[in-house]
Design an enzyme around this catalytic site. Structure first.
Site, PDB file in Angstrom:
ATOM      1  N   GLU A  40       0.821  -1.206   0.000  1.00 17.99           N
ATOM      2  CA  GLU A  40       0.000   0.000   0.000  1.00 17.99           C
ATOM      3  C   GLU A  40       0.861   1.266   0.000  1.00 17.99           C
ATOM      4  OE1 GLU A  40      -3.003   0.178  -0.692  1.00 17.99           O
ATOM      5  OE2 GLU A  40      -3.715  -1.855  -0.377  1.00 17.99           O
ATOM      6  N   TYR A 123      -6.695   6.691   3.678  1.00 18.94           N
ATOM      7  CA  TYR A 123      -6.788   5.586   2.719  1.00 18.94           C
ATOM      8  C   TYR A 123      -6.026   4.353   3.208  1.00 18.94           C
ATOM      9  CZ  TYR A 123      -5.620   2.380  -0.881  1.00 18.94           C
ATOM     10  OH  TYR A 123      -5.419   1.206  -1.545  1.00 18.94           O
ATOM     11  N   ASP A 141     -10.133   5.221  -2.451  1.00 15.94           N
ATOM     12  CA  ASP A 141      -9.039   5.896  -3.140  1.00 15.94           C
ATOM     13  C   ASP A 141      -9.633   6.635  -4.337  1.00 15.94           C
ATOM     14  OD1 ASP A 141      -9.562   3.977  -5.042  1.00 15.94           O
ATOM     15  OD2 ASP A 141      -7.467   3.468  -5.384  1.00 15.94           O
TER      16      ASP A 141
END
Length: 295
Positions: A40, A123, A141
DNA sequence: ATCCTGGGAT
DNA sequence: ATCCCGGGAT
């Protein structure tokens, strides 16, 4: 049969995702929470194709937060290589230190605990909670914002981001079932990345065609405020910072002022870029005296 | 609101 | 050659 439009949306996306999802190592069932967290961080800024080899190498070298925390931050910056935004390498290292010291080396599953870690925002906190631990939270996102803007609101593009509004919009269409919610979070993102793209959406291939409010409205053009155009990269401060970082990564001895001077003709801009890097902690004065090194 | 990087798409 | 990208920090 689905009883509501919301169920239709998530069921359709999930069926499409189970069929068309790209096989990515961080989506494998055996992938650790740390592996998902690292992915991520890297994917915040970089397309999947460029992240893949970097991610593999990173996890082989530092398979746990404690392993990364045990090396100097500069090692993380060097390994980050050309992924861009090297501050994130620094934050990922700081994140590993915090996980090691404050969470006994275990990536937390709680959104608020994740939000408290360096480099983790709204996020990433929810992405890690959802994808690493199956927590039922909305993950939003830019892809998801676009998919919802089109399929649900009938707009060509989402309006300006608003954390509370965006999270509420996703929460409103999130399946109640935990496992289905996790698939939908991933699937909506994937649909936005693969089919419902920003510039040239492949509506012909879209599983939501029969449900999409934007399509039903005849694909009206976006008429909201345009985003400000970004400055040219060539010759920008970003460019100069990138040159200095490249030099620091390649060097295994302190980089001297003379070597830095050779990188860019504009002394003022070079000095500005260097002081910015020092302020960010991406470069430090060599303790021995001469030149600059990675932290 | 602005800054941060380096590639890939157009 | 130019445009576009995008989450987090400040």
């Amino acid at each position: 049969m689905p009883e509501t439009a919301t169920e239709t949306l998530s069921e359709t996306v999930n069926a499409w995702f189970r069929e068309h999802a790209r096989e990515l190592p961080w989506r494998e069932p055996g992938c650790s929470a740390w592996g998902i967290l690292v992915s991520e961080f890297m994917l915040q800024q970089t397309p999947v194709a460029r992240v893949l080899p970097q991610w593999q190498a990173w996890l082989e070298r530092w398979p746990t937060p404690a392993a990364l925390a045990a090396v100097p931050a500069g090692e993380a910056v060097r390994a980050w290589n050309r992924l861009g935004y090297p501050r994130r390498a620094l934050w990922l290292h700081a994140c590993a230190v915090a996980i090691t010291e404050q969470h006994a080396g275990v990536v937390p599953a709680d959104v608020d605990a994740l939000l408290a870690l360096p480099g983790i925002g709204p996020y990433t906190a929810r992405a890690v909670a959802a994808f690493a631990y199956g927590v039922r939270v909305p993950v939003v996102d830019t892809n998801v914002r676009r998919v919802l803007a089109r399929a649900v609101d009938g707009q060509a593009e989402p309006g300006p981001p608003s954390a509370t509004r965006d999270l509420a919009a996703m929460a409103a269409v999130l399946p109640v079932d935990e496992a289905e919610a996790r698939v939908f979070n991933a699937g909506a993102m994937e649909l936005g990345a693969i089919v419902c793209t920003a510039r040239a959406p492949r509506c012909v291939d879209c599983p939501l065609a029969s449900v999409c409010a934007w399509r039903a409205a005849g694909y009206p053009a976006y008429n909201g405020p345009r985003r400000a155009v970004q400055k040219k990269y060539e010759g920008s401060d970003r460019h100069v910072r990138g040159l200095i970082m490249r030099e620091l990564r390649a060097a295994h001895a302190p980089v001297t002022d003379a070597e830095l001077d050779a990188l860019w003709t504009d002394d003022v801009q070079l000095a500005r870029a260097l002081s910015g890097l020092l302020a960010d902690g991406l470069a430090v004065r060599d303790p021995g005296g001469e030149g600059y090194v990675l932290p």
